[in-house]
Each structure stands twice: as structure tokens, then as C-alpha cells.
Design an enzyme around this catalytic site. Sequence first.
Site, PDB file in Angstrom:
ATOM      1  N   HIS A 218      60.682  55.481  28.737  1.00 49.04           N
ATOM      2  CA  HIS A 218      61.809  54.569  28.895  1.00 49.04           C
ATOM      3  C   HIS A 218      62.692  54.612  27.651  1.00 49.04           C
ATOM      4  O   HIS A 218      62.320  55.175  26.628  1.00 49.04           O
ATOM      5  CB  HIS A 218      61.316  53.126  29.124  1.00 49.04           C
ATOM      6  CG  HIS A 218      60.805  52.885  30.513  1.00 49.04           C
ATOM      7  ND1 HIS A 218      59.497  53.124  30.871  1.00 49.04           N
ATOM      8  CD2 HIS A 218      61.435  52.432  31.643  1.00 49.04           C
ATOM      9  CE1 HIS A 218      59.334  52.822  32.154  1.00 49.04           C
ATOM     10  NE2 HIS A 218      60.486  52.403  32.644  1.00 49.04           N
TER      11      HIS A 218
ATOM     12  N   LYS B 221      63.456  49.272  25.240  1.00 50.98           N
ATOM     13  CA  LYS B 221      62.501  48.565  26.103  1.00 50.98           C
ATOM     14  C   LYS B 221      61.401  47.956  25.261  1.00 50.98           C
ATOM     15  O   LYS B 221      60.779  48.633  24.436  1.00 50.98           O
ATOM     16  CB  LYS B 221      61.915  49.515  27.156  1.00 50.98           C
ATOM     17  CG  LYS B 221      60.996  48.809  28.159  1.00 50.98           C
ATOM     18  CD  LYS B 221      60.607  49.736  29.292  1.00 50.98           C
ATOM     19  CE  LYS B 221      59.608  49.102  30.242  1.00 50.98           C
ATOM     20  NZ  LYS B 221      60.114  47.861  30.886  1.00 50.98           N
TER      21      LYS B 221
ATOM     22  N   THR C 293      55.286  49.018  35.390  1.00 41.48           N
ATOM     23  CA  THR C 293      55.022  49.952  36.476  1.00 41.48           C
ATOM     24  C   THR C 293      53.739  50.736  36.224  1.00 41.48           C
ATOM     25  O   THR C 293      52.905  50.908  37.123  1.00 41.48           O
ATOM     26  CB  THR C 293      56.201  50.926  36.637  1.00 41.48           C
ATOM     27  OG1 THR C 293      57.377  50.168  36.914  1.00 41.48           O
ATOM     28  CG2 THR C 293      55.948  51.914  37.757  1.00 41.48           C
TER      29      THR C 293
END
Length: 230
Positions: free
Chosen positions: A135, A139, A146
Site C-alpha cells: 500500500h 497507510k 484485507t
Amino acid sequence: MIRLAVHGARGRMGARTCSLSRDDPRFELVAQIDLESNASASQPIGAPVDVIIDFSSNEGAASALALALEHGAAILFGTTGLSRQTLSDIEVASHTVPVMVAPNTSAGVAVLNHLAAEAARLLGPGYTIDIVEVHHAMKRDAPSGTALRVAETLRRRTGIELPADRIHAIRTGDVVGEHTVELAGAGERLKIFHMATSRDLFARGALDAAAWLHGRPPGRYTIEQALGLE
């Protein structure tokens, strides 16, 4: 028409959800709420609310949950990094309103989650499993919600307890989101890969899931149920 409130409306995901909802004939956007703005769960909303989508933070999720209980509204949590206490509060609230915790609202990711568990079941214990997620550098939570969801699905559906060192998080650049589940055995490796190229993917998925959640009886629901995978 479903009366929608978006909580965390100033964030990346909240802003896109608000924008896309305005062009979605299923919804009437009645409230845009952010803890840093003048609107909050402690201030009344001037219209009834049917569904709340939360893309905020752990603290924001608690406020969104209070708002859902106040209005008797269904609520979808797209927020990641929720604490055990918040998850416990959500579980209690599910006896009163319909709730969904969906750290990823992409249909493709839900299918990846489903396929990973099926692959692990079919290949058996002779294969090692790794989850790799990438990511953007901003983040906050790592590993991603997930990745943790995939690990939980493996545990629930196959009994496989994935060690923490088998879940790998990379934070770099402006990557929207990439998830790979790799199963490795003697002489072969199987990879299941998903790449998101736009945050609109998640905003649209959240709107679809919220529309599905609307009108359901109180309870705890999953994105896989909304997509017919469970």
C-alpha cells in the site's frame, strides 16, 4: 431512495464515496460527517438516515456506531485498524442494527479471499502460505485489514493458523493496494493476485454493499454474503 450518511467524509475514501453517491440513483446523501468538522455524532442530523458508511478511524468508527444506533440505521465499516473494543461494541450493536465490517469493499478482493481458502483446502497441508500486501506510504495500519481478513478466512474455513511472519506488509509510494496470496509446495508455486488501480473501486463497492445491507434484519454481515460467495 436510501438515505445515506458518510462518516469520515473529508478523507480520501469518504470524499470519493460522497462524490459517487450523488450520481447513484439508489441514494440520497443526507449527511457528510467528519470528527474534525462541525458535524459529529453528538450533533443531530436534520434528516432520517437509513445507512451509514464509515471510512474514518478507530475513534471515528465508535462515533459512527453511536449514530447508527441513534437512527436505527444499517452501518458499513470500511475503516481498517479497528481495536478489539470497537469490534466488540460492533458485535453488541449487531443485535440492534445490521452491520458489516468490510476492510476491503472490492468484489475482486472478496473473490481472492474465497479462492485462497479453496486453494489451501484443495492443496492441503503440504503447502506453505504467504500473504503479501503493498500500500501507499501514508497507510497507517500494517498488515492491512484485507490481509488479516484473508488469514482469518483461512483459519475459519480450513483450520490453518497463519503465523504473523507469513503476512508481509510493504508501504511505498502511492500504491492504491495490491494483495498476493502465494501457496508453495514441492516443485510449484501458486499465486492469487489482486491489484487496485483506483480508490473509486472501493467507494463503488461500499455503495453496492450498503444498498444490499439496507433493509436487512439486525445482524453481522460480510462483503462475501453481499456478493453471494457465502
